[in-house]
Design a protein around this motif. Structure first.
Motif, PDB file in Angstrom:
ATOM      1  N   VAL A   1       0.662  -1.033  -0.029  1.00 50.76           N
ATOM      2  CA  VAL A   1       0.099  -0.204   0.030  1.00 50.76           C
ATOM      3  C   VAL A   1       0.804   1.365  -0.065  1.00 50.76           C
ATOM      4  CG1 VAL A   1      -1.732   1.196   1.678  1.00 50.76           C
ATOM      5  CG2 VAL A   1      -1.876  -1.162   1.171  1.00 50.76           C
ATOM      6  N   ALA A   2       0.505   2.435  -0.787  1.00 47.86           N
ATOM      7  CA  ALA A   2       1.138   3.399  -0.749  1.00 47.86           C
ATOM      8  C   ALA A   2       1.383   4.185   0.440  1.00 47.86           C
ATOM      9  CB  ALA A   2       0.718   4.409  -1.662  1.00 47.86           C
ATOM     10  N   HIS A   3       2.504   4.527   0.905  1.00 48.22           N
ATOM     11  CA  HIS A   3       2.813   5.309   2.102  1.00 48.22           C
ATOM     12  C   HIS A   3       2.380   6.554   2.129  1.00 48.22           C
ATOM     13  CE1 HIS A   3       5.390   7.240   5.146  1.00 48.22           C
ATOM     14  NE2 HIS A   3       4.648   6.346   5.974  1.00 48.22           N
ATOM     15  N   VAL A   4       1.482   7.242   3.299  1.00 48.44           N
ATOM     16  CA  VAL A   4       1.315   8.398   3.288  1.00 48.44           C
ATOM     17  C   VAL A   4       2.127   8.824   4.539  1.00 48.44           C
ATOM     18  CG1 VAL A   4      -0.156  10.263   3.524  1.00 48.44           C
ATOM     19  CG2 VAL A   4      -0.703   8.457   2.013  1.00 48.44           C
ATOM     20  N   PRO A   5       2.863   9.783   4.921  1.00 44.98           N
ATOM     21  CA  PRO A   5       3.477  10.231   6.054  1.00 44.98           C
ATOM     22  C   PRO A   5       2.439  10.750   7.049  1.00 44.98           C
ATOM     23  CG  PRO A   5       4.918  10.879   4.183  1.00 44.98           C
ATOM     24  CD  PRO A   5       3.581  10.328   3.652  1.00 44.98           C
ATOM     25  N   ARG A   6       2.395  10.410   8.150  1.00 37.71           N
ATOM     26  CA  ARG A   6       1.446  11.198   9.204  1.00 37.71           C
ATOM     27  C   ARG A   6       2.136  11.132  10.463  1.00 37.71           C
ATOM     28  NH1 ARG A   6      -1.234   7.018  11.489  1.00 37.71           N
ATOM     29  NH2 ARG A   6      -1.239   4.945  10.157  1.00 37.71           N
ATOM     30  N   ILE A   7       1.654  12.011  11.391  1.00 37.02           N
ATOM     31  CA  ILE A   7       2.115  11.709  13.002  1.00 37.02           C
ATOM     32  C   ILE A   7       0.946  10.821  13.676  1.00 37.02           C
ATOM     33  CG2 ILE A   7       2.893  14.155  12.786  1.00 37.02           C
ATOM     34  CD1 ILE A   7       0.429  14.906  14.609  1.00 37.02           C
ATOM     35  N   ASN A   8       1.295  10.271  14.807  1.00 43.24           N
ATOM     36  CA  ASN A   8       0.397   9.769  15.525  1.00 43.24           C
ATOM     37  C   ASN A   8      -0.735  10.457  15.987  1.00 43.24           C
ATOM     38  OD1 ASN A   8       1.880   7.542  15.389  1.00 43.24           O
ATOM     39  ND2 ASN A   8       3.233   8.039  17.281  1.00 43.24           N
ATOM     40  N   SER A   9      -2.089  10.123  15.762  1.00 44.85           N
ATOM     41  CA  SER A   9      -3.198  10.691  16.148  1.00 44.85           C
ATOM     42  C   SER A   9      -4.358   9.979  16.741  1.00 44.85           C
ATOM     43  CB  SER A   9      -3.761  11.671  15.012  1.00 44.85           C
ATOM     44  OG  SER A   9      -4.237  10.717  13.887  1.00 44.85           O
ATOM     45  N   TYR A  10      -4.098   8.730  16.310  1.00 44.35           N
ATOM     46  CA  TYR A  10      -5.159   7.520  16.752  1.00 44.35           C
ATOM     47  C   TYR A  10      -4.500   6.567  17.717  1.00 44.35           C
ATOM     48  CZ  TYR A  10      -7.919   3.676  16.525  1.00 44.35           C
ATOM     49  OH  TYR A  10      -8.789   2.439  16.802  1.00 44.35           O
ATOM     50  N   PHE A  11      -4.892   6.244  18.596  1.00 43.90           N
ATOM     51  CA  PHE A  11      -4.592   5.045  19.579  1.00 43.90           C
ATOM     52  C   PHE A  11      -5.779   4.100  19.764  1.00 43.90           C
ATOM     53  CE2 PHE A  11      -1.849   8.497  20.434  1.00 43.90           C
ATOM     54  CZ  PHE A  11      -0.680   7.993  19.991  1.00 43.90           C
ATOM     55  N   PRO A  12      -5.604   2.666  19.241  1.00 44.44           N
ATOM     56  CA  PRO A  12      -6.498   1.914  19.608  1.00 44.44           C
ATOM     57  C   PRO A  12      -6.924   1.601  20.950  1.00 44.44           C
ATOM     58  CG  PRO A  12      -4.608   0.702  19.135  1.00 44.44           C
ATOM     59  CD  PRO A  12      -4.191   2.244  19.046  1.00 44.44           C
ATOM     60  N   THR A  13      -7.988   1.073  21.335  1.00 46.03           N
ATOM     61  CA  THR A  13      -8.619   0.569  22.508  1.00 46.03           C
ATOM     62  C   THR A  13      -7.836  -0.756  22.780  1.00 46.03           C
ATOM     63  OG1 THR A  13     -10.511  -0.813  21.481  1.00 46.03           O
ATOM     64  CG2 THR A  13     -11.109   1.907  22.220  1.00 46.03           C
ATOM     65  N   LEU A  14      -7.939  -0.914  24.025  1.00 47.79           N
ATOM     66  CA  LEU A  14      -7.325  -2.383  24.670  1.00 47.79           C
ATOM     67  C   LEU A  14      -7.800  -3.262  23.820  1.00 47.79           C
ATOM     68  CD1 LEU A  14      -5.416  -3.601  26.763  1.00 47.79           C
ATOM     69  CD2 LEU A  14      -7.428  -3.734  28.061  1.00 47.79           C
ATOM     70  N   SER A  15      -8.967  -3.536  23.629  1.00 42.62           N
ATOM     71  CA  SER A  15      -9.924  -4.656  22.845  1.00 42.62           C
ATOM     72  C   SER A  15      -9.256  -4.540  21.578  1.00 42.62           C
ATOM     73  CB  SER A  15     -11.317  -4.487  23.195  1.00 42.62           C
ATOM     74  OG  SER A  15     -11.799  -5.386  22.081  1.00 42.62           O
ATOM     75  N   ASP A  16      -9.243  -3.476  20.918  1.00 42.91           N
ATOM     76  CA  ASP A  16      -8.836  -3.275  19.387  1.00 42.91           C
ATOM     77  C   ASP A  16      -7.419  -3.852  19.143  1.00 42.91           C
ATOM     78  OD1 ASP A  16     -11.280  -2.849  18.413  1.00 42.91           O
ATOM     79  OD2 ASP A  16     -10.728  -0.304  18.374  1.00 42.91           O
TER      80      ASP A  16
ATOM     81  N   GLN B   1      10.448   2.189  17.344  1.00 41.32           N
ATOM     82  CA  GLN B   1      10.697   2.387  16.204  1.00 41.32           C
ATOM     83  C   GLN B   1      12.097   2.842  15.873  1.00 41.32           C
ATOM     84  OE1 GLN B   1      10.247   6.291  13.126  1.00 41.32           O
ATOM     85  NE2 GLN B   1       8.020   5.165  13.516  1.00 41.32           N
ATOM     86  N   PHE B   2      12.900   3.368  16.450  1.00 41.61           N
ATOM     87  CA  PHE B   2      14.183   3.548  16.276  1.00 41.61           C
ATOM     88  C   PHE B   2      15.131   2.272  16.708  1.00 41.61           C
ATOM     89  CE2 PHE B   2      12.204   7.682  17.028  1.00 41.61           C
ATOM     90  CZ  PHE B   2      12.478   8.366  15.979  1.00 41.61           C
TER      91      PHE B   2
ATOM     92  N   PHE C   1      14.359  11.592  23.913  1.00 40.94           N
ATOM     93  CA  PHE C   1      14.206  10.062  24.259  1.00 40.94           C
ATOM     94  C   PHE C   1      13.056   9.791  24.691  1.00 40.94           C
ATOM     95  CE2 PHE C   1      14.640   6.389  27.216  1.00 40.94           C
ATOM     96  CZ  PHE C   1      15.689   5.672  26.758  1.00 40.94           C
ATOM     97  N   GLY C   2      12.506   8.671  24.341  1.00 40.70           N
ATOM     98  CA  GLY C   2      11.129   8.189  24.571  1.00 40.70           C
ATOM     99  C   GLY C   2      10.012   8.613  23.823  1.00 40.70           C
ATOM    100  N   GLU C   3      10.235   9.682  22.993  1.00 40.01           N
ATOM    101  CA  GLU C   3       9.175  10.109  21.951  1.00 40.01           C
ATOM    102  C   GLU C   3       8.881   8.942  20.810  1.00 40.01           C
ATOM    103  OE1 GLU C   3       6.344  12.427  21.188  1.00 40.01           O
ATOM    104  OE2 GLU C   3       7.573  12.976  22.936  1.00 40.01           O
ATOM    105  N   TRP C   4       7.629   8.863  20.823  1.00 40.48           N
ATOM    106  CA  TRP C   4       7.494   7.704  19.900  1.00 40.48           C
ATOM    107  C   TRP C   4       7.527   8.361  18.329  1.00 40.48           C
ATOM    108  CZ3 TRP C   4       1.832   5.971  21.717  1.00 40.48           C
ATOM    109  CH2 TRP C   4       1.923   5.553  23.105  1.00 40.48           C
ATOM    110  N   GLY C   5       8.002   7.339  17.589  1.00 44.78           N
ATOM    111  CA  GLY C   5       8.282   7.801  16.067  1.00 44.78           C
ATOM    112  C   GLY C   5       6.794   7.401  15.400  1.00 44.78           C
ATOM    113  N   ASP C   6       6.817   7.996  14.311  1.00 48.87           N
ATOM    114  CA  ASP C   6       5.725   7.967  13.555  1.00 48.87           C
ATOM    115  C   ASP C   6       5.816   7.872  12.002  1.00 48.87           C
ATOM    116  OD1 ASP C   6       6.382  10.649  12.613  1.00 48.87           O
ATOM    117  OD2 ASP C   6       5.192  11.594  14.203  1.00 48.87           O
ATOM    118  N   HIS C   7       5.036   8.019  11.167  1.00 45.88           N
ATOM    119  CA  HIS C   7       5.150   7.440   9.627  1.00 45.88           C
ATOM    120  C   HIS C   7       5.926   8.568   9.047  1.00 45.88           C
ATOM    121  CE1 HIS C   7       2.519   4.142   9.295  1.00 45.88           C
ATOM    122  NE2 HIS C   7       2.272   4.230  10.535  1.00 45.88           N
ATOM    123  N   VAL C   8       6.105   9.836   9.752  1.00 47.36           N
ATOM    124  CA  VAL C   8       6.581  10.753   9.204  1.00 47.36           C
ATOM    125  C   VAL C   8       8.251  10.601   9.347  1.00 47.36           C
ATOM    126  CG1 VAL C   8       7.501  13.369   9.134  1.00 47.36           C
ATOM    127  CG2 VAL C   8       5.008  12.832   9.670  1.00 47.36           C
ATOM    128  N   THR C   9       8.508  10.133  10.729  1.00 54.86           N
ATOM    129  CA  THR C   9      10.100   9.637  10.836  1.00 54.86           C
ATOM    130  C   THR C   9      10.353   8.492  10.229  1.00 54.86           C
ATOM    131  OG1 THR C   9       9.269   8.489  13.027  1.00 54.86           O
ATOM    132  CG2 THR C   9      10.053  10.613  13.302  1.00 54.86           C
TER     133      THR C   9
END
Length: 227
Positions: free
Chosen positions: A55-70, A99-100, A150-158
């Protein structure tokens, strides 16, 4: 897991700053040596997944986090895909740097050079602002300063910045229901290596190998989970 991400105080003293900088410099020196050994393109995992359409990649920052069930369902889906394709995860620490760490393991065959990888990715962002700014819905300087911590989550932009910096095609085997395989390619050069990561969506990254190619210290003793 990323849920265990830790906070970082930004080095509260001159002594800690000096120590951290020395650690980064040491990592960089060692990593440069190691990278010479592992820069050769290895398409083993790619051949195993050659029937998948990326699938084509679209860079984006983290904006959605799944529920525990998901997230639990996503994890089971990812495990099933690993089993189907006979792949093994080298699990890295879930301290917010996963990620790093996973990128470091793929490039240098050790997750311990994650500080160097983060530093290089952030430098890529800073030096090439025009390539990434449109994907970041905040002040870009604030974004890359945040990513330097340190400890900052990487995203699809990184990930895109890493692909550009290391001239790597980054391939993600994901837990997304409708997207099994995402491919991130350098924007302005041909890739000279492949990097394979598993992505438990918005939770954690690990490093991927074919089972027979996994580092010896990480190889599973039994393969009963394949059957």
């Amino acid at each position: 897991m990323r849920n265990g991400a830790i906070a970082y105080d930004g080095c509260s003293s001159l002594a800690s700053t000096s120590s951290t900088q020395q650690d980064v410099d040491d990592d960089k020196m060692i990593a440069v040596v190691l990278s010479e050994e592992y820069a050769k393109l290895d398409g083993a995992v790619g051949r195993r997944l050659s029937n998948l359409a990326p699938v084509a990649h679209v860079p984006r920052i983290n904006s959605y986090f799944p529920t525990l069930s998901d997230s639990s369902l996503d994890y089971q889906r990812l495990l099933q895909r690993l089993n189907v394709y006979g792949l093994y995860e080298v699990k890295v620490s879930g301290d917010g740097n996963c990620q790093f760490r996973a990128l470091s393991d793929q490039i240098y065959r050790s997750p311990e050079y994650h500080k160097h990888v983060r530093k290089e990715v952030v430098k890529q962002l800073k030096d090439n602002r025009a390539l990434y700014e449109s994907y970041v819905p905040m002040k870009f300087k604030k974004y890359h300063k945040k990513m330097a911590k340190f400890g900052e989550w990487g995203d699809h932009v990184t990930l895109q910045a890493a692909a550009d910096k290391f001239a790597a095609k980054i391939c993600l085997l994901t837990s997304f229901r409708d997207t099994c395989f995402i491919e991130i390619v350098p924007q302005h050069q041909a890739p000279t290596r492949e990097i394979w990561l598993s992505f438990w969506s918005e939770v954690h990254y690990n490093s991927l190998y074919e089972i027979q190619d996994a580092p010896l210290q990480h190889q599973p003793r039994k393969k009963h989970w394949l059957f």
